[in-house]
Design a protein around this motif. Structure first.
Motif, PDB file in Angstrom:
ATOM      1  N   SER A  34       4.474  67.250   5.215  1.00  0.00           N
ATOM      2  CA  SER A  34       5.498  68.299   5.189  1.00  0.00           C
ATOM      3  C   SER A  34       6.361  68.141   6.432  1.00  0.00           C
ATOM      4  O   SER A  34       5.916  67.637   7.456  1.00  0.00           O
ATOM      5  CB  SER A  34       4.848  69.682   5.142  1.00  0.00           C
ATOM      6  N   THR A  35       7.600  68.575   6.337  1.00  0.00           N
ATOM      7  CA  THR A  35       8.530  68.454   7.458  1.00  0.00           C
ATOM      8  C   THR A  35       8.361  69.646   8.389  1.00  0.00           C
ATOM      9  O   THR A  35       8.456  70.792   7.964  1.00  0.00           O
ATOM     10  CB  THR A  35       9.978  68.397   6.939  1.00  0.00           C
ATOM     11  N   ASN A  66      17.658  71.710   3.646  1.00  0.00           N
ATOM     12  CA  ASN A  66      18.982  71.396   3.103  1.00  0.00           C
ATOM     13  C   ASN A  66      20.091  72.008   3.946  1.00  0.00           C
ATOM     14  O   ASN A  66      21.121  71.373   4.181  1.00  0.00           O
ATOM     15  CB  ASN A  66      19.085  71.855   1.652  1.00  0.00           C
ATOM     16  N   ALA A  67      19.878  73.227   4.420  1.00  0.00           N
ATOM     17  CA  ALA A  67      20.868  73.873   5.291  1.00  0.00           C
ATOM     18  C   ALA A  67      21.007  73.103   6.605  1.00  0.00           C
ATOM     19  O   ALA A  67      22.119  72.919   7.106  1.00  0.00           O
ATOM     20  CB  ALA A  67      20.483  75.321   5.556  1.00  0.00           C
ATOM     21  N   ALA A 107       5.670  74.175   8.901  1.00  0.00           N
ATOM     22  CA  ALA A 107       6.397  73.472   7.850  1.00  0.00           C
ATOM     23  C   ALA A 107       7.692  74.208   7.505  1.00  0.00           C
ATOM     24  O   ALA A 107       7.730  75.435   7.455  1.00  0.00           O
ATOM     25  CB  ALA A 107       5.525  73.327   6.612  1.00  0.00           C
ATOM     26  N   LEU A 108       8.756  73.437   7.284  1.00  0.00           N
ATOM     27  CA  LEU A 108      10.045  73.993   6.881  1.00  0.00           C
ATOM     28  C   LEU A 108      10.155  73.932   5.362  1.00  0.00           C
ATOM     29  O   LEU A 108       9.759  72.944   4.752  1.00  0.00           O
ATOM     30  CB  LEU A 108      11.183  73.195   7.516  1.00  0.00           C
ATOM     31  N   ASN A 109      10.748  74.959   4.767  1.00  0.00           N
ATOM     32  CA  ASN A 109      10.923  74.924   3.311  1.00  0.00           C
ATOM     33  C   ASN A 109      12.173  74.125   2.952  1.00  0.00           C
ATOM     34  O   ASN A 109      13.015  73.814   3.797  1.00  0.00           O
ATOM     35  CB  ASN A 109      10.954  76.344   2.722  1.00  0.00           C
ATOM     36  N   THR A 110      12.297  73.796   1.676  1.00  0.00           N
ATOM     37  CA  THR A 110      13.393  72.944   1.196  1.00  0.00           C
ATOM     38  C   THR A 110      14.754  73.565   1.457  1.00  0.00           C
ATOM     39  O   THR A 110      15.691  72.862   1.851  1.00  0.00           O
ATOM     40  CB  THR A 110      13.221  72.672  -0.315  1.00  0.00           C
ATOM     41  N   GLY A 128      20.440  62.342   4.803  1.00  0.00           N
ATOM     42  CA  GLY A 128      19.379  63.061   4.110  1.00  0.00           C
ATOM     43  C   GLY A 128      18.371  62.208   3.370  1.00  0.00           C
ATOM     44  O   GLY A 128      17.404  62.722   2.826  1.00  0.00           O
ATOM     45  N   ARG A 129      18.567  60.886   3.356  1.00  0.00           N
ATOM     46  CA  ARG A 129      17.643  59.986   2.650  1.00  0.00           C
ATOM     47  C   ARG A 129      16.884  59.124   3.650  1.00  0.00           C
ATOM     48  O   ARG A 129      17.454  58.660   4.635  1.00  0.00           O
ATOM     49  CB  ARG A 129      18.426  59.075   1.707  1.00  0.00           C
ATOM     50  N   PRO A 130      15.595  58.879   3.379  1.00  0.00           N
ATOM     51  CA  PRO A 130      14.806  58.047   4.297  1.00  0.00           C
ATOM     52  C   PRO A 130      15.406  56.644   4.441  1.00  0.00           C
ATOM     53  O   PRO A 130      15.736  55.997   3.459  1.00  0.00           O
ATOM     54  CB  PRO A 130      13.432  57.981   3.637  1.00  0.00           C
TER      55      PRO A 130
END
Length: 166
Positions: A152-153, A73-74, A66-69, A111-113
């Motif tokens: 989670s991504t 964002n980066a 899982a990648l963190n937020t 960045g939005r679904p």
């Protein structure tokens, strides 16, 4: 005739064979070490418009964790992504490797679904959507990402769609 004592010639022959076997095992071990040190490539995502395609390994993640937020964002601000020209009258086809599809994936626009999560390996979206302000488009260029994972991504594949001039 040999000058070696009886049986010594046979012993030296065995020693040569043993050295060759040890050398072969060493070579195989070294090869395995080199392969283990290589990074396994991540799964691929592809965008196709008309006859043109662009494929990419993960921009971020893609290795199951899982990648963190902050990392996400980066990644969404990453400027060095592959580009493809899009005629708004054509369809944009998204394809992912089965590994990505098994985990579920979503197309993100800026960045939005854009769509609900899918477990299929293929989705088609009209090209006009990517340049329509109603969907959050701004200008003649849109960042489109494929997000792996439903809860989670775990991976992100990003592309830039540029509006094709008439």
């Amino acid at each position: 005739m040999t000058t070696l004592p009886r049986g010594a010639a046979a012993m030296s022959h065995r020693a040569v064979r043993r050295r060759r076997a040890v050398a072969a095992v060493g070579a195989v071990s070294a090869g395995l070490l080199v392969l283990a040190a290589c990074d396994k490539p991540t799964s691929m995502a592809t965008i196709t418009v008309g006859g043109d395609s662009v494929s990419s390994e993960a921009t971020c993640g893609g290795e199951g964790e899982a990648l963190n937020t902050k990392t996400l964002n980066a990644c969404l601000k990453d400027k060095g992504v592959d580009e493809i020209s899009v005629d708004p009258t054509e369809s944009v086809r998204f394809g992912v490797d089965p590994d990505i599809a098994d985990n579920g994936w979503t197309i993100l626009m800026n960045g939005r679904p854009l769509v609900d999560s899918s477990k299929k390996t293929y989705q088609v979206i009209p090209g006009s959507v990517f340049f329509n302000a109603q969907y959050g488009a701004q200008g003649d260029s849109t960042l489109v990402s494929i997000k792996e994972g439903e809860e989670s991504t775990t991976g992100l594949w990003s592309f830039r769609l540029k509006k094709q001039d008439d």
